[in-house]
Design an enzyme around this catalytic site. Structure first.
Site, mmCIF file in Angstrom:
data_model
loop_
_atom_site.group_PDB
_atom_site.id
_atom_site.type_symbol
_atom_site.label_atom_id
_atom_site.label_comp_id
_atom_site.label_asym_id
_atom_site.label_seq_id
_atom_site.Cartn_x
_atom_site.Cartn_y
_atom_site.Cartn_z
ATOM 1 N N TYR A 143 0.825 -1.217 0.000
ATOM 2 C CA TYR A 143 0.000 0.000 0.000
ATOM 3 C C TYR A 143 0.857 1.265 0.000
ATOM 4 C CZ TYR A 143 -4.738 -1.832 0.682
ATOM 5 O OH TYR A 143 -5.961 -2.418 0.517
ATOM 6 N N LYS A 194 2.965 -15.297 1.796
ATOM 7 C CA LYS A 194 3.255 -16.149 0.643
ATOM 8 C C LYS A 194 4.764 -16.388 0.623
ATOM 9 C CE LYS A 194 1.127 -17.008 -2.892
ATOM 10 N NZ LYS A 194 0.639 -18.342 -3.392
ATOM 11 N N ASP A 227 -3.238 -17.921 -0.040
ATOM 12 C CA ASP A 227 -4.268 -18.534 -0.900
ATOM 13 C C ASP A 227 -4.960 -19.682 -0.175
ATOM 14 O OD1 ASP A 227 -1.855 -19.920 -0.982
ATOM 15 O OD2 ASP A 227 -2.001 -20.459 -3.103
ATOM 16 N N ASP A 251 -6.401 -7.077 3.782
ATOM 17 C CA ASP A 251 -7.525 -6.399 3.132
ATOM 18 C C ASP A 251 -8.460 -7.426 2.513
ATOM 19 O OD1 ASP A 251 -8.993 -4.204 1.975
ATOM 20 O OD2 ASP A 251 -8.043 -4.695 0.062
ATOM 21 N N ASP A 255 -12.325 -9.117 4.119
ATOM 22 C CA ASP A 255 -13.621 -9.067 3.426
ATOM 23 C C ASP A 255 -14.238 -10.459 3.387
ATOM 24 O OD1 ASP A 255 -13.514 -6.352 2.858
ATOM 25 O OD2 ASP A 255 -14.066 -6.612 0.745
HETATM 26 C C1 IPM Z 1 -10.416 -1.328 3.785
HETATM 27 C C2 IPM Z 1 -10.680 -0.637 2.474
HETATM 28 C C3 IPM Z 1 -9.536 0.319 2.219
HETATM 29 C C4 IPM Z 1 -8.277 -0.506 2.034
HETATM 30 C C5 IPM Z 1 -9.749 1.295 1.054
HETATM 31 C C6 IPM Z 1 -11.031 2.095 1.203
HETATM 32 C C7 IPM Z 1 -8.578 2.222 0.869
HETATM 33 O O1 IPM Z 1 -10.854 -1.577 1.474
HETATM 34 O O2 IPM Z 1 -10.309 -0.619 4.814
HETATM 35 O O3 IPM Z 1 -10.331 -2.551 3.812
HETATM 36 O O4 IPM Z 1 -8.008 -1.016 0.948
HETATM 37 O O5 IPM Z 1 -7.541 -0.631 3.012
HETATM 38 MG MG MG Z 2 -10.885 -3.607 2.152
#
Ligand code: IPM
Ligand code: MG
Length: 369
Positions: A143, A194, A227, A251, A255
């Site tokens: 990042y 990884k 993975d 990240d 999710d």
């Molecule tokens: C998260 C989001 C952020 C990230 C974005 C909005 C920059 O997806 O907080 O997971 O990628 O970190």
């Molecule tokens: Mg995210």
């Protein structure tokens, strides 16, 4: 403990303001009942800040965030700002907050409320009782790594580049947060990278292993490739207690873990910096979900991730474990009583609004107190 706890609200874009408002009501509740006193300020971040000031985060807002004991953020981004230059995009506001506040440890719990075990896209038996947490490194890795950018090649083609980079210190400090957390939970930690293809992953594995041997031998440590971890999260998520991983894998995997719980609308997060001499950490709390522009302003969004983020704030910034539990119990009771916003409603269940969900949580809070 200081008598006034300074909170900065950064509601941001899309559904951010509506969900943050419901969390702010919970703050007001504790304040009014004199359980704790808070000093609440508010500022802009993201697209709304760009519209007003031409930048996704003003210097004044950045300073207010650094001055606050804790920041509660809503969400940033939306199609309106998609074509802005990179440096002015709403997301840059959030990334700058994380970077300048040095919030290197991002805690993302995935907890399945009993009432929602059937709301997941996975089978009930796979997710019922799930209680895990992902610790994501937040200020390093790809990042922020240099070099980065897009350049034009001699032949006219272009080249995009980002750099995955980690140092010993960056790995050790986030791993330490994860080990400490594991100690207070199931005492199991899975470190994810990884190492089979990336040197940064090899280093990650070696440093975590060293730290474990030196200071945390009482915690069980395992390693997993990212993975495989994605696959294991949907196959058998209950094998995990604490996962520690880098910025990008964290990240993605968070999710995935979030969805196990039924909806992204349920998941809170805490981003923590290093502890100062008094043990106080800089901290920012935010729902894992985004700005959901399609339902913004319609009073439809689920405010529970924001309310649960506030519970994390009470726990990690203000040492108010009892009150944090109270808020979490109030959420569980509201859900058990059938309160559902659209994202977590199953067929045949009635759907309530953002504000009505706030009412239900506050009602349960009153009954519990
Ligand atoms: C998260 C989001 C952020 C990230 C974005 C909005 C920059 O997806 O907080 O997971 O990628 O970190
Ligand atoms: Mg995210």
């Amino acid at each position: 403990m200081a008598s006034n706890r300074k909170i900065l609200l950064l509601p941001g874009d899309g559904i951010g303001p509506e969900v943050t408002r419901q969390a702010a009501r919970v703050i007001e509740y504790f304040d009014k009942r004199r359980i704790a006193s808070f000093e609440v300020k508010e500022d802009l971040v993201g697209g709304v800040a760009f519209d007003r000031h031409g930048t996704p985060l003003t210097e004044a807002a950045m300073k207010a965030a650094l001055d606050a004991d804790a920041v509660l953020l809503g969400a940033v981004g939306g199609p309106k700002w998609d074509n802005l230059p990179f440096a002015q995009k709403p997301e840059r506001g959030l990334l700058r907050l994380r970077k300048d506040m040095e919030l290197f440890a991002n805690l993302r719990p995935a907890f399945v409320f009993d009432a929602l075990a059937d709301a997941s896209t996975l089978k009930r038996e796979v997710v019922a009782g799930l209680d895990m947490i992902i610790v994501r490194e937040l200020t390093g890795g790809i990042y922020f790594g240099e070099p980065r950018g897009i350049s034009t090649l001699p032949g006219g083609g272009r080249r995009g580049i980002n750099t995955q980079v980690y140092t010993t210190d960056e790995i050790v400090r986030v791993a330490r947060v994860a080990f400490e957390l594991a100690r207070k939970r199931g005492k199991r930690i899975c470190s994810v990278e990884k190492a089979n293809v990336m040197e940064s992953g090899v280093l990650w594995r070696e440093e975590v292993t060293k730290l474990h041997a030196a200071e945390y031998a009482d915690v069980q440590l395992t390693h997993m490739y990212a993975d495989n971890c994605a696959m294991q999260l949907v196959r058998n998520p209950k094998q995990f207690d604490v996962i520690v991983t880098d910025n990008l894998f964290g990240d993605i995997l968070s999710d995935c873990a979030a969805m196990l719980t039924g909806s992204l609308g349920m998941l809170p997060s805490a981003s923590l910096g290093a502890a100062d001499k008094g043990g106080r950490r800089k901290a920012l709390y935010e729902p894992v979900h985004g700005s959901a522009p399609d339902i913004a302003g319609k009073n439809l969004a689920n405010p529970l991730a924001s309310i649960l983020s506030l519970a994390m704030m009470l726990r990690y910034s203000f040492d108010m474990e009892d009150e944090a539990k109270l808020v979490e119990q109030a959420v569980a009771k509201a859900l058990a009583g059938g309160a559902r916003t659209g994202d977590i409603a199953q067929a045949g269940m009635s759907r309530i609004s953002t504000t009505a969900m706030g009412d239900r949580v506050l009602g349960e809070l009153q009954k519990l107190a």
